[in-house]
Design a protein around this motif. Sequence first.
Motif, short mmCIF file in Angstrom:
data_model
loop_
_atom_site.label_atom_id
_atom_site.label_comp_id
_atom_site.label_asym_id
_atom_site.label_seq_id
_atom_site.Cartn_x
_atom_site.Cartn_y
_atom_site.Cartn_z
N HIS A 33 0.92 -1.14 0.08
CA HIS A 33 0.04 0.00 -0.12
C HIS A 33 0.76 1.22 0.05
O HIS A 33 1.89 1.02 0.15
CB HIS A 33 -0.96 -0.04 1.26
N HIS A 93 -6.92 -1.85 4.90
CA HIS A 93 -6.09 -0.81 5.63
C HIS A 93 -6.57 0.68 5.09
O HIS A 93 -6.84 1.42 5.72
CB HIS A 93 -4.94 -1.28 5.50
N ASP A 96 -0.29 -3.69 6.05
CA ASP A 96 -0.80 -3.12 7.28
C ASP A 96 -2.43 -3.77 7.36
O ASP A 96 -2.81 -3.32 6.27
CB ASP A 96 -0.98 -1.65 7.17
N HIS A 101 5.76 2.67 3.49
CA HIS A 101 5.77 1.19 2.98
C HIS A 101 6.21 1.59 1.51
O HIS A 101 6.72 0.84 0.72
CB HIS A 101 4.49 0.71 2.94
N HIS A 150 1.32 4.09 1.85
CA HIS A 150 1.81 4.96 2.92
C HIS A 150 3.25 5.09 2.74
O HIS A 150 3.73 3.88 2.40
CB HIS A 150 1.35 4.32 4.40
N HIS A 196 -5.51 0.47 11.68
CA HIS A 196 -4.80 -0.56 11.96
C HIS A 196 -5.61 -1.52 12.79
O HIS A 196 -6.45 -1.09 13.82
CB HIS A 196 -3.61 -0.12 12.79
ZN LIG Z 1 -0.34 1.72 6.39
#
Ligand SMILES: [Zn+2]
Length: 467
Positions: free
Chosen positions: A62, A163, A189, A67, A64, A410
């Motif tokens: 993903h 997520h 996540d 990441h 974010h 989360h």
């Molecule tokens: Zn995340």
Amino acid sequence: MNIQFLGAAKEVTGSKHLITTPKGKKILLDCGMYQGKGLETDSLNRELGFEPSEIDYLILTHPHIDHSGLIPYIVKQGFDGIIFSTPAARDLCAIMLQDSANIQELDTKTFNKKRARQGLEAVEPIYTVSDAQKAMSYFVSLPYGKSFYLDEETTIRFTDNGHILGSATVVLSIKKEDDKIVKIAFSGDVGRYTKRILREPQVFEQADYIIMESTYGDREHSNIDQSEQELLRAVIDTCCKKKGKLLIPSFAIGRAQEIIFALNKLWEQGLLPMIDVYVDSPLSLNATNIMKLHDECFNDEMKAFMKTDPDPFGFEKLHYIQSTSESKQLNSTKIPCIIISASGMMEAGRIKHHIANNIENNRTTILSVGYCSPTTLGAKILRGDKYVSIFGSRYKVNAEIRRIDAYSAHADKNELLRYLSCQDKTKIKKLILVHGEEETQNNLAQTLQENGYENVYIPEKGAILEI
Ligand SMILES: [Zn+2]
């Protein structure tokens, strides 16, 4: 064959795990950045622990930044493989990596001014906007729920993990020398089991090795059903009773849309007072537009809602602010209103200006809807500091401070157990915990063992697991 844990090992940032297959292919799972300022974080990001030009595939769970944030950097350093993600994750990456590059450029400029005063040489940003743009050409999008051959040795399958928009659990099926297949699942996540916008985490195929996040592995989130009522109460108490401004610092992607959608629902139900709502974050606007394009990620309730309201992120009193001059105009207005703005930790972005302008006014409410890491302005405000420093000036905190923590993206302890419940635990050779603070991970490992997961492993950064 082995897996090396190069980041998010006994910590919650810098997600990076490297698989070397029996035929010597290098598959990188995520390429996350360590977030924070200063030389120490900078060198953590620059020391990758692998040679970018040797990576064949990067699998992104993903967008974010913890990441995905180093993708432009590895491209700049010679990565020439393929980046696989879902289509929605790719689209979000296009705006998030550019935004991250902008931050890198601006931070480096400020840092270099300081260095110049000390007679030190200027440093280069880790990457620039043009590096971020170039990185997008390496993406190949794969939909959820279908298996694809990467090559004769490996197949890949993404499963929705709820997520954020486009986020996925990935399962890799890798052929060993004896032709036996090893399945490695990486959770990314893990999202929540809620009926908000996105689907719940979906069942994924049985794996031999599961690399799972553990951010909130020893916590239980508060009841999600009450969050909308708490939000409405904050609006009424601030805007109707105190006649003040309600400031909602929010992550631009995911959280902002959840708050907008919650307000939209309250509006549709006739519960929201006639108050102007401003979304003062260009990144939030872009993310909202991308979200509208990807209703394949929405849950059934959201799809049903959209039959009566085709625009779940827009209503009569909602205004998206683009320009800085419009943003500044909000400072002078005395009319009660709601301002949703980034960043969620109140550390950067336009929200910082709104807080500086309103924190000394006792009619103001600052409503936190997300996690704030310990050294940030948000954390200082939430722990009840009487004075805070913003842009080098001291401000007295007269505003009312509230928080709703149910908006976390989360999974908590019980949700992680539910996420794993699709697996036959006797078939799991190792359950590997990453992306969590050490104490949390130890607590989660104990919970997992009590629930029959025998082979739990918490790797150190740099550790190599032979398979
Ligand atoms: Zn995340």
